[in-house]
Design a protein around this motif. Structure first.
Motif: not given
Length: 443
Positions: A203-226
């Motif tokens: 719960r923040g200034t811009w977003f509310k999100s309960r989660g969790p994600l409905n997909i298991p952890r992926s090979p990288q954990g998260r995408p490489t960020i560009i």
């Protein structure tokens, strides 16, 4: 330089008729089937053959209509925003025809929700075996805002403030499954350990999100960020989150200054100055002789109508200067959008004498992307010189024509770099993040 520390390469694309070069769809040699799947599949195969680290698609969410306050010129002449398909489905197809090539797409933090982004890239990371990358943008112009009417059109710095929180939420969602939460014990009927799947409860200034994600952890954990922020606020955002920083700087001096600023920003963010790879965009024209390469460049440039470059520039700058005479100088433009692009154009103009038409030609031929023109040896020498100067860790190769630019580079330049020990000959095992050897952004 050894195989353990290669020059990094990325292929730059837009899912449409134009990339940086506005001549791509006008290729006199053949049609460019930018609406077809095989077009992109073929490019992916070529880049993987060249042992490129990854490919990524730039994207925007509107047709350009700032020039002359109309979409007429951009559509008539085919500017950068005349067509942009969604890159995520295309990357799914590319994943099916490659095994090692990293796969990156642009998604906006302004016109999307963290849960959607987290789910999309977790899916891509799974189906590609750990090759997903997200090019994070904040979106910048009125056309995009008008397509999402319920989203406030934020100021430049507010977009980055919102983006910081967006990233925090997305990271929480990607981390909501522990690596060993998925059990898949078929005999016992035990699918996943619920004690290792957490709610995000953000719960923040811009977003509310309960989660969790409905997909298991992926090979990288998260995408490489560009990220490609060029303003002061954009560089601070990139320094906090990015693992790859993409830059389009028109000269060696500007490349060097940009990289110095980024490395300083990385340290200010509490990261090592080499924690993110800095990749500079270049557009190669390669010939058997320098004269042949120059002829390729000149043919390419002859296909550029200055007004098509101006249509794209107007969208990038979020400024309508379509009513100005083509012989007016660039100093008459007032911009409210992309701070980096017009600043770079003004630096090229020097004393401000560059005309609107000249700016349009520069933008049309490559959005100020520096061109390397010569033999394969010449191009290899220039790339090595840039990296050895400390101005970059590698390059984003921007095509003048498709698929020719990528084929020429892979078949002619890459073997020279490989023979000199400056480029990979094979892919190392592991994920995209493993091959880039980045430290990862903020958690």
């Amino acid at each position: 330089m050894s195989q353990n520390n290669p020059i990094h390469f990325c292929g730059f694309l837009v899912a449409g008729p134009v990339v940086h070069s506005h001549a791509i769809w006008r290729n006199p040699a053949h049609e460019t089937p930018f609406l077809s799947l095989e077009h992109y599949a073929g490019i992916a195969r070529t880049l993987e053959r060249g042992v490129f680290d990854f490919v990524f698609f730039a994207d925007r969410l509107a047709i350009a209509d700032r020039y002359g306050d109309s979409h007429e010129m951009g559509l008539r002449l085919g500017d950068q925003d005349a067509t942009r398909m969604d890159p995520l489905p295309i990357l799914g197809a590319m994943a099916a025809v490659t095994r090692r090539l990293g796969l990156g797409a642009t998604r906006s933090t302004t016109y999307d929700a963290p849960f959607n982004i987290a789910r999309e890239f977790a899916t891509l990371d799974h189906i590609s075996g750990g090759r997903a990358a997200w090019n994070v943008v904040t979106s910048m112009n009125d056309g995009e805002a008008l397509n999402f009417g319920d989203v406030p059109h934020l100021s430049h710095d507010e977009r980055y403030d919102r983006a910081d929180e967006f990233m925090e939420v997305a990271f929480k969602l990607w981390d909501s499954w522990e690596p060993d939460a998925l059990v898949l014990d078929r005999a016992a009927g035990f699918y996943a350990d619920p004690s290792k799947v957490r709610y995000a409860n953000h719960r923040g200034t811009w977003f509310k999100s309960r989660g969790p994600l409905n997909i298991p952890r992926s090979p990288q954990g998260r995408p490489t960020i560009i990220q490609a922020g060029s303003s002061g606020r954009g560089k601070a955002f990139a320094a906090r989150w990015s693992e790859v920083i993409f830059a389009l700087q028109p000269s060696m001096a500007r490349m060097t200054a940009f990289s110095k600023d980024v490395r300083t920003a990385l340290e200010a963010a509490g990261r090592a100055p080499d924690a993110a790879k800095i990749l500079m965009a270049v557009m190669p024209f390669i010939g058997e002789t320098r004269a042949e390469a120059e002829a390729k460049r000149d043919l390419h440039d002859s296909l550029i109508d200055p007004r098509v470059g101006l249509s794209t520039l107007a969208a990038h700058a979020n400024a309508d200067f379509g009513s100005l005479p083509l012989d007016a100088t660039i100093d008459e433009i007032a911009d409210t959008g992309s701070q980096g692009n017009l600043a770079a154009l003004r630096s090229i103009a020097g004393d401000g004498s560059m005309t609107i038409a000249e700016a349009g030609r520069i933008y049309g031929r490559g959005v100020m992307c520096p061109r390397l023109v010569g033999t394969a040896e010449d191009v290899a020498d220039e790339l090595i010189a840039i990296v050895d100067s400390g101005a970059a860790d590698g390059f984003v190769i921007s095509p003048a024509f498709l698929p020719e630019t990528f084929e020429d580079f892979v078949d002619k330049v890459v073997p020279i770099l490989q023979a000199r020990g400056r480029a990979r000959t094979t892919y190392a095992d592991g994920t995209l993040r493993d091959r880039l050897a980045t430290s990862g952004g903020a958690a």
